[in-house]
Motif scaffolding. Sequence first.
Motif, PDB file in Angstrom:
ATOM      1  N   ASN A  63       0.845  -1.202   0.000  1.00  0.00           N
ATOM      2  CA  ASN A  63       0.000   0.000   0.000  1.00  0.00           C
ATOM      3  C   ASN A  63       0.877   1.248   0.000  1.00  0.00           C
ATOM      4  OD1 ASN A  63      -1.787   2.092   0.566  1.00  0.00           O
ATOM      5  ND2 ASN A  63      -2.950   0.927   2.078  1.00  0.00           N
ATOM      6  N   GLY A  64       0.735   2.077  -1.042  1.00  0.00           N
ATOM      7  CA  GLY A  64       1.524   3.300  -1.180  1.00  0.00           C
ATOM      8  C   GLY A  64       1.322   4.300  -0.048  1.00  0.00           C
ATOM      9  N   LYS A  65       0.248   4.167   0.685  1.00  0.00           N
ATOM     10  CA  LYS A  65      -0.030   5.061   1.818  1.00  0.00           C
ATOM     11  C   LYS A  65       1.064   4.950   2.882  1.00  0.00           C
ATOM     12  CE  LYS A  65      -3.201   3.962   5.119  1.00  0.00           C
ATOM     13  NZ  LYS A  65      -4.516   3.859   5.780  1.00  0.00           N
ATOM     14  N   TYR A  66       1.697   3.764   2.949  1.00  0.00           N
ATOM     15  CA  TYR A  66       2.704   3.535   3.981  1.00  0.00           C
ATOM     16  C   TYR A  66       4.129   3.786   3.488  1.00  0.00           C
ATOM     17  CZ  TYR A  66      -1.147   1.697   6.683  1.00  0.00           C
ATOM     18  OH  TYR A  66      -2.336   1.583   7.370  1.00  0.00           O
ATOM     19  N   PHE A  67       4.231   4.507   2.391  1.00  0.00           N
ATOM     20  CA  PHE A  67       5.526   5.001   1.922  1.00  0.00           C
ATOM     21  C   PHE A  67       5.557   6.489   2.237  1.00  0.00           C
ATOM     22  CE2 PHE A  67       8.095   7.280  -1.124  1.00  0.00           C
ATOM     23  CZ  PHE A  67       9.254   6.522  -1.218  1.00  0.00           C
ATOM     24  N   VAL A  68       6.553   6.946   2.980  1.00  0.00           N
ATOM     25  CA  VAL A  68       6.605   8.363   3.363  1.00  0.00           C
ATOM     26  C   VAL A  68       7.970   8.964   3.056  1.00  0.00           C
ATOM     27  CG1 VAL A  68       4.870   8.121   5.190  1.00  0.00           C
ATOM     28  CG2 VAL A  68       7.284   7.852   5.778  1.00  0.00           C
ATOM     29  N   ASN A  69       7.973  10.224   2.713  1.00  0.00           N
ATOM     30  CA  ASN A  69       9.202  11.012   2.634  1.00  0.00           C
ATOM     31  C   ASN A  69       9.293  11.780   3.939  1.00  0.00           C
ATOM     32  OD1 ASN A  69      10.624  10.770  -0.033  1.00  0.00           O
ATOM     33  ND2 ASN A  69       8.534  11.126  -0.748  1.00  0.00           N
ATOM     34  N   ALA A  70      10.100  11.277   4.843  1.00  0.00           N
ATOM     35  CA  ALA A  70      10.188  11.871   6.176  1.00  0.00           C
ATOM     36  C   ALA A  70      11.226  12.978   6.211  1.00  0.00           C
ATOM     37  CB  ALA A  70      10.554  10.791   7.190  1.00  0.00           C
ATOM     38  N   LYS A  71      10.964  13.972   7.041  1.00  0.00           N
ATOM     39  CA  LYS A  71      11.964  15.011   7.298  1.00  0.00           C
ATOM     40  C   LYS A  71      12.989  14.383   8.228  1.00  0.00           C
ATOM     41  CE  LYS A  71      12.708  19.398   9.553  1.00  0.00           C
ATOM     42  NZ  LYS A  71      12.405  20.001  10.849  1.00  0.00           N
ATOM     43  N   PHE A  72      14.258  14.510   7.867  1.00  0.00           N
ATOM     44  CA  PHE A  72      15.329  13.911   8.661  1.00  0.00           C
ATOM     45  C   PHE A  72      16.093  14.991   9.418  1.00  0.00           C
ATOM     46  CE2 PHE A  72      19.907  12.829   8.883  1.00  0.00           C
ATOM     47  CZ  PHE A  72      19.825  11.766   9.761  1.00  0.00           C
ATOM     48  N   GLU A  73      16.182  14.812  10.727  1.00  0.00           N
ATOM     49  CA  GLU A  73      16.929  15.760  11.560  1.00  0.00           C
ATOM     50  C   GLU A  73      18.058  14.996  12.254  1.00  0.00           C
ATOM     51  OE1 GLU A  73      15.219  18.047  15.084  1.00  0.00           O
ATOM     52  OE2 GLU A  73      14.442  19.135  13.350  1.00  0.00           O
ATOM     53  N   LYS A  74      19.291  15.311  11.891  1.00  0.00           N
ATOM     54  CA  LYS A  74      20.441  14.580  12.465  1.00  0.00           C
ATOM     55  C   LYS A  74      20.606  14.929  13.945  1.00  0.00           C
ATOM     56  CE  LYS A  74      25.190  13.300  11.269  1.00  0.00           C
ATOM     57  NZ  LYS A  74      25.686  13.141  12.628  1.00  0.00           N
ATOM     58  N   ALA A  75      20.859  13.896  14.737  1.00  0.00           N
ATOM     59  CA  ALA A  75      21.063  14.097  16.181  1.00  0.00           C
ATOM     60  C   ALA A  75      22.453  14.679  16.427  1.00  0.00           C
ATOM     61  CB  ALA A  75      20.911  12.774  16.914  1.00  0.00           C
ATOM     62  N   GLU A  76      22.573  15.439  17.509  1.00  0.00           N
ATOM     63  CA  GLU A  76      23.875  16.012  17.856  1.00  0.00           C
ATOM     64  C   GLU A  76      24.222  15.666  19.300  1.00  0.00           C
ATOM     65  OE1 GLU A  76      24.161  20.158  16.955  1.00  0.00           O
ATOM     66  OE2 GLU A  76      23.377  19.875  14.924  1.00  0.00           O
ATOM     67  N   ASN A  77      25.508  15.500  19.536  1.00  0.00           N
ATOM     68  CA  ASN A  77      26.034  15.232  20.886  1.00  0.00           C
ATOM     69  C   ASN A  77      25.383  14.034  21.574  1.00  0.00           C
ATOM     70  OD1 ASN A  77      27.569  17.653  20.586  1.00  0.00           O
ATOM     71  ND2 ASN A  77      25.773  18.824  21.212  1.00  0.00           N
ATOM     72  N   GLU A  78      25.053  13.017  20.786  1.00  0.00           N
ATOM     73  CA  GLU A  78      24.461  11.808  21.372  1.00  0.00           C
ATOM     74  C   GLU A  78      25.564  10.907  21.921  1.00  0.00           C
ATOM     75  OE1 GLU A  78      21.324  10.721  21.866  1.00  0.00           O
ATOM     76  OE2 GLU A  78      20.450  12.574  21.073  1.00  0.00           O
ATOM     77  N   LYS A  79      25.243  10.192  22.979  1.00  0.00           N
ATOM     78  CA  LYS A  79      26.205   9.254  23.566  1.00  0.00           C
ATOM     79  C   LYS A  79      25.886   7.833  23.090  1.00  0.00           C
ATOM     80  CE  LYS A  79      27.602  11.599  27.816  1.00  0.00           C
ATOM     81  NZ  LYS A  79      26.918  12.883  27.764  1.00  0.00           N
ATOM     82  N   ILE A  80      26.930   7.045  22.935  1.00  0.00           N
ATOM     83  CA  ILE A  80      26.758   5.626  22.601  1.00  0.00           C
ATOM     84  C   ILE A  80      26.076   4.940  23.783  1.00  0.00           C
ATOM     85  CG2 ILE A  80      28.035   3.457  22.244  1.00  0.00           C
ATOM     86  CD1 ILE A  80      30.140   5.176  20.698  1.00  0.00           C
ATOM     87  N   PHE A  81      25.134   4.048  23.493  1.00  0.00           N
ATOM     88  CA  PHE A  81      24.442   3.330  24.570  1.00  0.00           C
ATOM     89  C   PHE A  81      24.321   1.847  24.210  1.00  0.00           C
ATOM     90  CE2 PHE A  81      21.134   4.335  21.545  1.00  0.00           C
ATOM     91  CZ  PHE A  81      20.249   3.263  21.620  1.00  0.00           C
ATOM     92  N   GLU A  82      24.049   1.055  25.204  1.00  0.00           N
ATOM     93  CA  GLU A  82      23.846  -0.380  24.994  1.00  0.00           C
ATOM     94  C   GLU A  82      22.359  -0.636  24.807  1.00  0.00           C
ATOM     95  OE1 GLU A  82      25.726  -2.336  28.314  1.00  0.00           O
ATOM     96  OE2 GLU A  82      27.674  -2.323  27.302  1.00  0.00           O
ATOM     97  N   MET A  83      22.005  -1.165  23.643  1.00  0.00           N
ATOM     98  CA  MET A  83      20.595  -1.423  23.372  1.00  0.00           C
ATOM     99  C   MET A  83      20.201  -2.769  23.969  1.00  0.00           C
ATOM    100  SD  MET A  83      18.486  -1.185  19.753  1.00  0.00           S
ATOM    101  CE  MET A  83      18.613   0.570  19.484  1.00  0.00           C
ATOM    102  N   LYS A  84      19.091  -2.770  24.696  1.00  0.00           N
ATOM    103  CA  LYS A  84      18.608  -4.022  25.284  1.00  0.00           C
ATOM    104  C   LYS A  84      18.144  -4.965  24.187  1.00  0.00           C
ATOM    105  CE  LYS A  84      17.193  -2.035  29.683  1.00  0.00           C
ATOM    106  NZ  LYS A  84      16.071  -1.503  30.452  1.00  0.00           N
ATOM    107  N   THR A  85      18.331  -6.252  24.438  1.00  0.00           N
ATOM    108  CA  THR A  85      17.910  -7.263  23.470  1.00  0.00           C
ATOM    109  C   THR A  85      17.067  -8.322  24.183  1.00  0.00           C
ATOM    110  OG1 THR A  85      19.825  -8.699  23.820  1.00  0.00           O
ATOM    111  CG2 THR A  85      20.062  -6.963  22.154  1.00  0.00           C
ATOM    112  N   THR A  86      16.570  -9.265  23.399  1.00  0.00           N
ATOM    113  CA  THR A  86      15.782 -10.356  23.973  1.00  0.00           C
ATOM    114  C   THR A  86      16.675 -11.351  24.717  1.00  0.00           C
ATOM    115  OG1 THR A  86      15.939 -11.488  21.840  1.00  0.00           O
ATOM    116  CG2 THR A  86      13.922 -10.240  22.265  1.00  0.00           C
ATOM    117  N   GLY A  87      17.989 -11.197  24.568  1.00  0.00           N
ATOM    118  CA  GLY A  87      18.932 -12.082  25.261  1.00  0.00           C
ATOM    119  C   GLY A  87      19.829 -11.282  26.191  1.00  0.00           C
TER     120      GLY A  87
END
Length: 199
Positions: A63-87
Amino acid sequence: MKNSIPFLVLLLVNFCFGQNKFDQKKAEKFQKQINSEYADAKTSPLMEEDLKTFKTLDFYPINGKYFVNAKFEKAENEKIFEMKTTGTRTPQYIKYGTLYFTIDGVALQLNVYRNIELSKKKEYKDHLFLPFSDLTSGKESYIGGRYIDLKIPKGNTIAVDFNQAYNPYCAYNHKYSCPLVPLENDLNVAIKAGVKTFH
């Protein structure tokens, strides 16, 4: 005010040229590719008993409705983090930016992330990870949410095709450990596109 008009025109021109159009064939190609990957014992995440009877994943209608051209805003001064997983695995990620878009007139936003280890590999240097959950999660789609693969955009827009949303491997096999969708990426709308739940 006069001075701001040329800037506005320039902004609109840039935004329009950054637009991508929905391509039904690309979504169909995605479905064929993922099906062939899952049907092949060498690349499939499926358990042995499921692989024996596998014919196709269950998809929402494209369905073409679920294709979007999103505005992209780059993050600044972000810190690396550990992403939780199922394990027990905790891979390192960094928030790379935020996407702003609308579906059915509802303003939405999602964060995109970059896997630190993966980004060191040449073929993944511009890879972005978009995990999300929505109102179909746990009903028609996988309870743990779904993923979309993106590339770092050159400008300030990025095309997102939810028709190419796929399940984490742990939706098919408990031996995998998969990143959990961060709470800020839970959408309060139903994204009826992409791969549905298995079984």
